[in-house]
Motif scaffolding. Structure first.
Motif, short mmCIF file in Angstrom:
data_model
loop_
_atom_site.label_atom_id
_atom_site.label_comp_id
_atom_site.label_asym_id
_atom_site.label_seq_id
_atom_site.Cartn_x
_atom_site.Cartn_y
_atom_site.Cartn_z
N ILE A 175 0.73 -1.10 -0.10
CA ILE A 175 -0.03 0.13 0.02
C ILE A 175 0.82 1.29 0.22
CG2 ILE A 175 -1.56 1.25 1.29
CD1 ILE A 175 -2.70 -1.27 2.32
N ALA A 176 1.97 1.30 0.79
CA ALA A 176 2.79 2.39 0.83
C ALA A 176 3.24 2.55 -0.69
CB ALA A 176 4.03 2.10 1.90
N ARG A 177 3.98 1.55 -1.37
CA ARG A 177 4.37 1.65 -2.53
C ARG A 177 3.44 2.09 -3.56
NH1 ARG A 177 6.52 -3.69 -5.56
NH2 ARG A 177 4.41 -4.14 -5.29
N ALA A 178 2.37 1.82 -3.36
CA ALA A 178 1.18 2.08 -4.44
C ALA A 178 0.87 3.73 -4.31
CB ALA A 178 -0.03 1.38 -4.22
N LEU A 179 0.94 4.27 -2.75
CA LEU A 179 0.29 5.67 -2.73
C LEU A 179 1.41 6.49 -2.67
CD1 LEU A 179 -2.37 4.83 0.10
CD2 LEU A 179 -2.61 5.46 -2.46
N LEU A 180 2.58 6.10 -2.59
CA LEU A 180 3.84 6.85 -2.22
C LEU A 180 3.95 8.17 -3.58
CD1 LEU A 180 6.50 7.34 -0.93
CD2 LEU A 180 7.70 5.85 -2.60
N PRO A 181 3.62 7.75 -4.80
CA PRO A 181 3.65 9.07 -5.92
C PRO A 181 2.46 9.74 -6.01
CG PRO A 181 3.15 6.74 -6.83
CD PRO A 181 3.55 6.59 -5.53
N ASP A 182 1.39 9.50 -4.93
CA ASP A 182 0.16 10.38 -4.79
C ASP A 182 -0.66 10.00 -5.99
OD1 ASP A 182 0.19 11.30 -2.35
OD2 ASP A 182 1.57 13.18 -3.15
N PRO A 183 -1.03 8.75 -6.33
CA PRO A 183 -2.11 8.53 -7.45
C PRO A 183 -3.51 8.81 -7.11
CG PRO A 183 -1.66 6.53 -6.08
CD PRO A 183 -0.89 7.53 -5.47
N ARG A 184 -4.14 9.03 -8.15
CA ARG A 184 -5.65 9.35 -8.29
C ARG A 184 -6.45 7.98 -8.15
NH1 ARG A 184 -6.99 13.66 -12.57
NH2 ARG A 184 -8.77 13.81 -11.34
N LEU A 185 -6.12 7.14 -8.61
CA LEU A 185 -6.49 5.75 -8.62
C LEU A 185 -5.73 4.49 -8.37
CD1 LEU A 185 -9.05 3.93 -9.44
CD2 LEU A 185 -7.89 3.75 -11.95
N VAL A 186 -6.12 3.53 -7.39
CA VAL A 186 -5.43 2.53 -6.95
C VAL A 186 -6.39 1.09 -7.17
CG1 VAL A 186 -4.49 1.04 -5.09
CG2 VAL A 186 -4.19 3.54 -5.15
N VAL A 187 -5.95 0.40 -7.86
CA VAL A 187 -6.97 -0.91 -8.33
C VAL A 187 -6.42 -1.85 -7.24
CG1 VAL A 187 -7.35 -2.80 -9.87
CG2 VAL A 187 -6.88 -0.41 -10.73
N CYS A 188 -7.43 -2.17 -6.27
CA CYS A 188 -7.15 -3.10 -5.16
C CYS A 188 -7.72 -4.46 -5.74
CB CYS A 188 -7.74 -2.62 -3.83
SG CYS A 188 -7.16 -1.00 -3.57
N ASP A 189 -7.01 -5.38 -5.73
CA ASP A 189 -7.33 -6.84 -6.40
C ASP A 189 -7.35 -7.97 -5.48
OD1 ASP A 189 -8.18 -9.13 -7.72
OD2 ASP A 189 -7.09 -8.71 -9.39
N GLU A 190 -8.37 -8.01 -4.47
CA GLU A 190 -8.56 -9.13 -3.36
C GLU A 190 -7.36 -8.87 -2.38
OE1 GLU A 190 -10.84 -11.06 -3.09
OE2 GLU A 190 -11.67 -11.79 -5.05
N LEU A 191 -7.09 -7.82 -2.03
CA LEU A 191 -6.08 -7.40 -1.25
C LEU A 191 -5.97 -7.93 0.15
CD1 LEU A 191 -5.47 -3.61 -0.53
CD2 LEU A 191 -7.58 -4.66 -0.48
N VAL A 192 -7.03 -8.15 0.66
CA VAL A 192 -7.17 -8.88 2.04
C VAL A 192 -7.89 -10.18 1.93
CG1 VAL A 192 -7.54 -6.33 3.06
CG2 VAL A 192 -9.58 -7.69 2.27
N SER A 193 -7.94 -10.72 1.02
CA SER A 193 -8.70 -11.95 1.21
C SER A 193 -7.60 -12.94 1.58
CB SER A 193 -8.96 -12.53 -0.32
OG SER A 193 -7.89 -12.48 -1.15
N ALA A 194 -6.31 -12.91 1.70
CA ALA A 194 -5.38 -13.92 2.24
C ALA A 194 -4.92 -13.54 3.55
CB ALA A 194 -4.01 -13.93 1.28
N LEU A 195 -5.54 -12.43 4.24
CA LEU A 195 -5.10 -12.16 5.56
C LEU A 195 -6.01 -12.61 6.72
CD1 LEU A 195 -4.08 -8.39 4.65
CD2 LEU A 195 -2.69 -10.38 4.67
N ASP A 196 -5.51 -12.65 7.98
CA ASP A 196 -6.61 -12.91 9.15
C ASP A 196 -7.44 -11.93 9.33
OD1 ASP A 196 -4.95 -15.25 9.44
OD2 ASP A 196 -3.53 -14.15 11.17
#
Length: 426
Positions: A160-181
């Motif tokens: 998430i830090a890597r994706a938001l570092l350049p201050d994007p306007r759009l982030v595509v989140c593909d099942e980003l929590v499905s493998a987490l507790d």
């Protein structure tokens, strides 16, 4: 205001190899996403969710249709144009470890997204990376470590830090929590919402979990076999689905609330028991079935962030003129199930709905025959107040008493919840 992302009539055909047939992954899908919003893409595996996200990212070329970003057509951009666009459009995937180079440090990995920005000094670059890592809950000591030295939840924070570092306007989140507790899921989702409020970033949120969608999304689009079957606000789609497929998804969604899980299992058992005894014409089994549905409705309502007791309160206000009729009492009691999407009339199979309606009519006739209409209305007011206060225990006690009215009235009167413990808010 124009949408940040416009997807129009998008189709993707995967060509089969050898004896494998061609697969139409997307079939004429049209959706849009505004700046600072979250569009949840929901569907079963193979429904086309990830394909749509990959089209937006330029990883898959559509067969037909257009994708515009901030008014510019990005459907068939070159690799160089895509690299330039990467400062505006980023992604976070289900398995962050597979998107990391295991031989590069976290500073090198996170800093990759700064390469397309104007050149900055090494000190400026490091300060920006450290600030972003701290914002997602990590400290400066992470800079020199490698991806394998972190847990799954920590790696997702790094992604998430890597994706938001350049201050994007759009982030595509593909099942980003499905493998987490579950506990880690909640932390990551709340972090995403906080960052969205701070930075105004838009999310294209791809998931199969409707509970996550309900928590995260402004609007929801439901895909089935590559086609858009339903779209609307998060509340509309998750609480009042219009399509049978969406209703099945809602009914199948899980919840971490152990008590809610028990109530749902009890309802399924009541349905199974009632089906077995229905051939014998047992009215009592239908009353038990209604009681199980009402217990679930109360549990679902009190589990929601904003309890929907207003449905019962509104029904009470409308019933003032004709509160002594069977039809009115039946409508009031029907409002209990409408508080939760899983127990509402639109989500209930027709055969069960008919039996629930019959049980409600029988119970309401008993209320009028026993001269207890005013007590029934008072209990409904207390039920609405208990749900608004999130008091699941008291609400379920009241439902238990409502279900017992068909029995010996004198024997259940002593078990009645204390009158006046809640005041009507209708």
């Amino acid at each position: 205001m124009s949408a940040l992302v416009q997807i129009r009539d998008l189709s993707v055909l995967y060509r089969g190899r050898g004896r494998r047939a061609d697969k139409l992954a997307l079939d004429g899908v049209s959706v849009s996403l505004g700046a600072g919003e979250t569009l949840g893409l929901v569907g079963e595996s193979g429904s086309g969710k990830s394909t749509l996200g990959n089209c937006v990212l330029g990883l898959v070329q559509p067969t037909h249709g257009t994708i515009t970003f901030d008014g510019r057509d990005i459907t068939h951009r070159t690799a160089r144009e895509r690299r330039a666009l990467s400062t505006q459009v980023q992604a976070v995937f289900q398995d962050p470890y597979s998107s990391f180079n295991p031989h590069r440090t976290i500073e090198q990995t996170v800093g990759e997204t700064l390469d397309s920005l104007p050149r900055m000094s090494r000190a400026e670059r490091r300060a920006r990376i450290v600030a972003m890592l701290e914002r997602v809950g990590l400290d400066q000591s992470a800079l020199t470590k490698f991806p394998a030295q972190f847990s799954g939840g920590q790696r997702q924070r790094i992604a998430i830090a890597r994706a938001l570092l350049p201050d994007p306007r759009l982030v595509v989140c593909d099942e980003l929590v499905s493998a987490l507790d579950l506990s880690v899921q909640a932390q990551v989702l709340n972090l995403l919402l906080e960052l969205q409020r701070e930075r105004g970033v838009a999310y294209l949120f791809i998931t199969h979990d409707l509970a996550v969608v309900r928590h995260m999304s402004t609007r929801v689009a439901v895909l089935q076999h590559g086609q858009l079957v339903e779209e609307g606000t998060s509340a509309e789609v998750t609480e009042h689905p219009t399509q049978p497929y969406t209703r099945r998804l809602v009914a199948a969604s899980l919840d971490a609330d152990a008590d809610l899980q028990r109530v749902r299992r009890a309802t399924r058992k009541a349905v199974a028991d009632s089906t077995r005894t229905s051939m014998g014409g047992g009215a009592g089994s239908d009353v038990a079935l209604l009681g199980a549905f009402e217990q679930q409705a109360v549990a679902e309502a009190t589990a929601q962030p904003t309890p929907r007791a207003s449905i019962v309160s509104g029904a009470l206000i409308q019933a003032k003129g004709g509160a002594s009729t069977i039809e009115t009492l039946v409508a009031l009691r029907a409002a209990i199930l409408e508080m939760a999407s899983r127990t509402s009339a639109t989500m209930t199979p027709p055969d069960l709905l008919t039996r629930l309606e019959g049980a409600r009519a029988d119970l309401c006739r008993a209320v009028i025959a026993d001269g207890r209409t005013s007590e029934f209305l008072d209990l409904l007011r207390q039920l609405a107040a208990a749900i608004e206060d999130g008091d699941r225990v008291q609400a379920r006690m009241i439902v238990n008493f409502l279900d017992s009215v068909e029995g010996d009235v004198s024997s259940v009167a002593h078990d009645r919840p204390e009158t006046g413990s809640y005041k009507s808010r209708s």
